[in-house]
Structures are given as structure tokens and as C-alpha cells.
Design a protein around this motif. Structure first.
Motif, short mmCIF file in Angstrom:
data_model
loop_
_atom_site.label_atom_id
_atom_site.label_comp_id
_atom_site.label_asym_id
_atom_site.label_seq_id
_atom_site.Cartn_x
_atom_site.Cartn_y
_atom_site.Cartn_z
N ASN A 250 0.84 -1.22 0.00
CA ASN A 250 0.00 0.00 0.00
C ASN A 250 0.87 1.26 0.00
O ASN A 250 0.74 2.13 0.87
CB ASN A 250 -0.96 0.01 1.19
CG ASN A 250 -2.06 -1.02 1.04
OD1 ASN A 250 -1.97 -2.11 1.61
ND2 ASN A 250 -3.08 -0.70 0.26
N CYS A 251 1.74 1.34 -0.94
CA CYS A 251 2.69 2.46 -1.03
C CYS A 251 1.96 3.82 -1.08
O CYS A 251 0.92 3.94 -1.71
CB CYS A 251 3.56 2.32 -2.28
SG CYS A 251 4.42 0.75 -2.40
N LYS A 252 2.54 4.81 -0.44
CA LYS A 252 1.97 6.16 -0.49
C LYS A 252 2.07 6.73 -1.90
O LYS A 252 1.20 7.49 -2.34
CB LYS A 252 2.69 7.08 0.50
CG LYS A 252 2.41 6.74 1.96
CD LYS A 252 3.09 7.73 2.89
CE LYS A 252 2.78 7.39 4.36
NZ LYS A 252 3.44 8.33 5.29
N LYS A 253 3.14 6.37 -2.60
CA LYS A 253 3.29 6.75 -4.01
C LYS A 253 3.30 5.47 -4.84
O LYS A 253 4.37 4.92 -5.12
CB LYS A 253 4.56 7.55 -4.23
CG LYS A 253 4.55 8.92 -3.54
CD LYS A 253 5.82 9.70 -3.86
CE LYS A 253 5.78 11.08 -3.20
NZ LYS A 253 7.03 11.85 -3.48
N PRO A 254 2.13 4.97 -5.22
CA PRO A 254 2.05 3.67 -5.91
C PRO A 254 2.56 3.73 -7.35
O PRO A 254 1.85 4.16 -8.26
CB PRO A 254 0.56 3.35 -5.86
CG PRO A 254 -0.12 4.68 -5.78
CD PRO A 254 0.81 5.57 -5.00
N LEU A 255 3.78 3.30 -7.53
CA LEU A 255 4.37 3.33 -8.87
C LEU A 255 3.65 2.38 -9.81
O LEU A 255 3.66 2.57 -11.02
CB LEU A 255 5.85 2.96 -8.78
CG LEU A 255 6.73 3.88 -7.94
CD1 LEU A 255 8.17 3.37 -7.91
CD2 LEU A 255 6.68 5.31 -8.47
N SER B 49 1.25 4.02 -12.16
CA SER B 49 1.87 4.70 -13.31
C SER B 49 2.25 3.73 -14.41
O SER B 49 2.40 4.11 -15.56
CB SER B 49 3.10 5.49 -12.85
OG SER B 49 4.13 4.60 -12.43
N GLY B 50 2.40 2.45 -14.05
CA GLY B 50 2.73 1.44 -15.05
C GLY B 50 1.52 0.89 -15.76
O GLY B 50 1.66 0.16 -16.75
N CYS B 51 0.32 1.23 -15.28
CA CYS B 51 -0.91 0.74 -15.89
C CYS B 51 -1.39 1.72 -16.95
O CYS B 51 -1.56 2.90 -16.65
CB CYS B 51 -1.99 0.56 -14.82
SG CYS B 51 -3.62 0.13 -15.48
N PRO B 52 -1.61 1.28 -18.18
CA PRO B 52 -2.03 2.20 -19.25
C PRO B 52 -3.32 2.96 -18.95
O PRO B 52 -3.52 4.07 -19.44
CB PRO B 52 -2.20 1.28 -20.46
CG PRO B 52 -1.34 0.10 -20.17
CD PRO B 52 -1.41 -0.09 -18.68
N VAL B 53 -4.22 2.38 -18.13
CA VAL B 53 -5.48 3.06 -17.82
C VAL B 53 -5.54 3.51 -16.37
O VAL B 53 -6.58 3.96 -15.90
CB VAL B 53 -6.70 2.17 -18.16
CG1 VAL B 53 -6.77 1.91 -19.65
CG2 VAL B 53 -6.67 0.87 -17.39
N GLU B 54 -4.42 3.40 -15.66
CA GLU B 54 -4.29 3.90 -14.29
C GLU B 54 -5.34 3.33 -13.34
O GLU B 54 -6.02 4.05 -12.61
CB GLU B 54 -4.30 5.43 -14.27
CG GLU B 54 -3.15 6.04 -15.05
CD GLU B 54 -3.11 7.56 -14.97
OE1 GLU B 54 -4.17 8.17 -14.78
OE2 GLU B 54 -2.00 8.11 -15.08
N VAL B 55 -5.49 2.02 -13.35
CA VAL B 55 -6.37 1.35 -12.39
C VAL B 55 -5.87 1.66 -10.97
O VAL B 55 -4.66 1.61 -10.71
CB VAL B 55 -6.36 -0.18 -12.62
CG1 VAL B 55 -6.96 -0.93 -11.44
CG2 VAL B 55 -7.12 -0.52 -13.90
N PRO B 56 -6.76 1.99 -10.04
CA PRO B 56 -6.36 2.28 -8.65
C PRO B 56 -5.96 0.99 -7.93
O PRO B 56 -6.73 0.43 -7.14
CB PRO B 56 -7.60 2.93 -8.04
CG PRO B 56 -8.74 2.41 -8.84
CD PRO B 56 -8.21 2.21 -10.24
N ILE B 57 -4.77 0.53 -8.19
CA ILE B 57 -4.33 -0.80 -7.75
C ILE B 57 -4.30 -0.97 -6.23
O ILE B 57 -4.89 -1.92 -5.70
CB ILE B 57 -2.97 -1.15 -8.40
CG1 ILE B 57 -3.15 -1.27 -9.92
CG2 ILE B 57 -2.40 -2.45 -7.82
CD1 ILE B 57 -1.86 -1.28 -10.70
#
Length: 350
Positions: A42-47, A50-58
Motif C-alpha cells: 500500500n505504497c503512499k506513491k504507488p508506482l 503509473s505502469g498501468c495504461p489506464v491507471e487502475v487504482p491498484i
């Protein structure tokens, strides 16, 4: 020290699955999914986002999985991605979201794609509910092509309040998901469920309509559409330009996979689409389409199937998982090898 290793994906026995078209990867059960989800920091800055083309809230959807809120997790994914059960199976997560996972610096990345599949499959099993839609804005959009891009655009626009109609040239929607990817990688019930979800958003799909012949784009505008999105796919196959490519027994992956997947040749004679299979088959190339073709040929009865590739194993564009599955199923690899000629017999066959 890592609190839990990355959880492996259970799969069909290689010998057994090489004789059927049932899904190879069986998916996580609840216990395994929870264990894998617990690995997320649960990173504060979830990299990973940024790697997801549609920016799913992982991190958000994985947090919901940890709380055993599986349907809510699927709906969180659908805020950005209308086709999670498909993407959880066929997206190259290892080079996208998972490649950015902070855990990967010391351990294995979180199996984000597998968790996405688990959440999506769980929701499908419970009956996916459509989200609350925006008020209709009184504008129509035409989408040309019912493949992954067309379905995605149509779903997003419908949720924004547009009236959307998809025009598909073939007799069934899905595009490359239907005619290209075999059911042992993407089961038809999963594909149909995802298409059904897009339709539940109010999207209309018209099949057997070839835009440019059945109807022109100008005529679509005349019918009242405010915009047209063209998502007609990758187009024609590429050949190598070597002697013998016009021999009987040579086909593009497009033709071969379309006959088998869309026209149901693997259920001949139930579906009247025969396909000639040889004892020995060579597939030139080493991308996902090549792996699909080789593994399909094996399932249709070919005894020896080869991947012929001009570069090294490390340079193969196919997903590592697909390469491993192909090897397990007995596909042989001829690397650093480039065909220069295809030799035929007196009757014009390879």
C-alpha cells in the motif's frame, strides 16, 4: 525478509491440457488471493499505477480484497477499466504495473493481474451490476469495431452519458479477443460476460456491418451521430517475402486462428469449418500470436510443433508465462533461425 512469496498460479496438467481447449490457468482461490493481496505494501506513491495504461487504482482495489470486499474491489477496478476479467488474463502485467511494483526491488512483484482476475471473476459469479450512469446528454457516438478498443471506448462514453452504438464487421463482437486469442487463454464465457457488461451500460452492438461498404462514415453523421471512433484492429498480416509463401499449407496466424477461434473449427463437424492440420507444423515468430498458433496446432492433433524465431529466447516478445506454457505442452523452439524458403511438392503443397 519477505513475509510471503508470490503465489503461483494453479494450472491444468500440461499433457491433459494439450488435448483440450479449456482454460489453462485455473485462477486463485479465495485463500490464495488473500495471501497474495497481503503482500501489497500500500505504497503512499504507488508506482504500479503509473505502469498501468489506464491507471487502475491498484492499491485501493487490493485493500478491498484484504477486507474480503471482493465485489467492491471489482467495481473499484471498473472505475478505470470496463474489462477486468479479460485484462487480468491477457494484459502483459509483468512489463506494465508489476514491473513498477516496489516489492520487485528485492523480491517478486505482487501478482496484480491475477488479483484483478480473481476480483473480476468473483463479481461475474455473483452477477455484475452496472454502475450509476451519468444523465444522458443527448449526443450519439458511433464506434467502428467491437474489439478491445471499441468496447472500452463505448463503455467509457456510455458511462459519461452518451448514446453509443458499435458497428462490427464480423458476425460476433469481440474482435481479436474472439478471433485471435484461443479459449484456453480467454474462455468464451468470460469474454461474453464482459461484452454483456458493456451492453448493460446501454451500448448497442450491430454485427455484420462493414463500415465503408454497408454504410459510410458520412452516412453515420447524416444519421445523427456527433462523432465516430474508428477501432478496426491491426489489419492485414505480414509475410516474410520468401519463396514458397503461396503454397498450399501456408497460412497467416490471422487466418488460422480466426478459423479455429471464431468459426469453431476445433468442434468440427459440429461447426462446419474444417481445418487441415499437418503432422509437423512450423510457426514463424515468437510473439503471443505465435504461441497461440503453436499451442492451438498441438491441440488440433499436430504431433511436432516448432516455434522458429530469428532471435534469442531473451528477445522473444511473447509473455514469459505463455512461453513456459508452450514448452510444458511440448512445443519445440528453433532459435536464431530465419527461414529463407518454403519448399513445395509437385501438387503445390508444402
Amino acid at each position: 525478509m519477505e513475509k510471503a512469496p508470490r503465489q503461483p498460479m494453479p494450472s491444468q496438467d500440461p499433457v491433459e491440457r494439450s488435448r483440450n481447449f479449456q482454460e489453462v490457468a485455473l485462477g486463485y482461490d479465495e485463500e490464495t488471493a488473500l495471501l497474495e493481496a497481503s503482500r501489497c505494501l500500500n505504497c503512499k506513491k504507488p508506482l504500479c499505477v503509473s505502469g498501468c495504461p489506464v491507471e487502475v487504482p491498484i492499491p485501493e482495489f487490493i485493500s478491498l480484497l484484504k477486507e474480503k470486499k471482493y465485489v467492491e474491489a471489482a467495481r473499484k477496478i471498473k472505475e478505470k477499466n470496463n474489462l477486468p476479467a479479460i485484462c487480468g488474463r491477457v494484459c502483459p502485467q509483468e512489463s506494465q504495473c508489476e514491473a513498477k511494483c516496489v516489492l520487485k526491488k528485492k523480491f517478486s512483484s505482487v501478482a496484480i493481474g491475477r488479483l484483478e482476475r480473481f476480483a473480476a471473476d468473483y463479481e461475474i459469479s455473483k452477477g455484475a451490476e452496472k454502475p450509476e450512469l451519468s444523465p444522458r446528454i443527448g449526443k450519439k457516438v458511433a464506434v467502428v469495431g467491437a474489439g478491445p478498443s471499441g468496447l472500452t471506448v463505448a463503455g467509457d462514453l456510455a458511462r459519461l452519458g452518451y448514446d453509443v452504438e458499435i458497428f462490427e464487421a464480423l458476425h460476433a463482437p469481440g474482435g481479436v479477443l474472439k478471433y485471435g486469442i484461443p479459449p484456453f487463454r480467454l474462455p468464451r464465457k468470460v469474454l461474453n460476460a464482459e461484452i454483456g457488461y458493456v451492453e448493460s451500460l446501454g451500448v448497442k452492438i450491430r454485427v455484420d456491418v462493414v463500415v465503408g461498404k454497408s454504410i459510410t462514415i458520412d452516412e453515420l453523421f447524416e444519421e445523427g451521430f456527433s462523432a465516430v471512433f474508428v477501432g478496426t484492429g491491426a489489419g492485414y498480416p505480414l509475410f516474410m517475402g520468401i519463396p514458397g509463401e503461396n503454397l498450399n499449407g501456408v497460412s497467416s496466424a490471422n487466418e488460422f486462428l480466426t478459423r479455429v477461434n471464431l468459426m469453431m473449427a476445433y468442434e468440427f463437424p459440429r461447426y462446419d469449418t474444417p481445418i487441415r492440420m499437418a503432422k509437423r507444423v512450423a510457426v514463424v515468430g515468437a510473439g503471443n500470436v505465435a504461441m497461440d498458433s503453436a499451442r492451438t496446432a498441438k491441440r488440433l492433433g499436430s504431433e511436432e510443433v516448432y516455434i522458429v524465431y530469428r532471435r534469442s529466447r531473451e528477445e522473444m516478445p511473447a509473455r514469459a508465462e505463455e512461453v513456459e506454457h508452450a514448452e510444458e505442452e511440448g512445443i519445440e523452439f528453433k532459435l536464431l533461425t530465419s527461414p529463407v524458403r518454403i519448399i513445395g511438392d509437385k501438387d503445390g503443397w508444402v
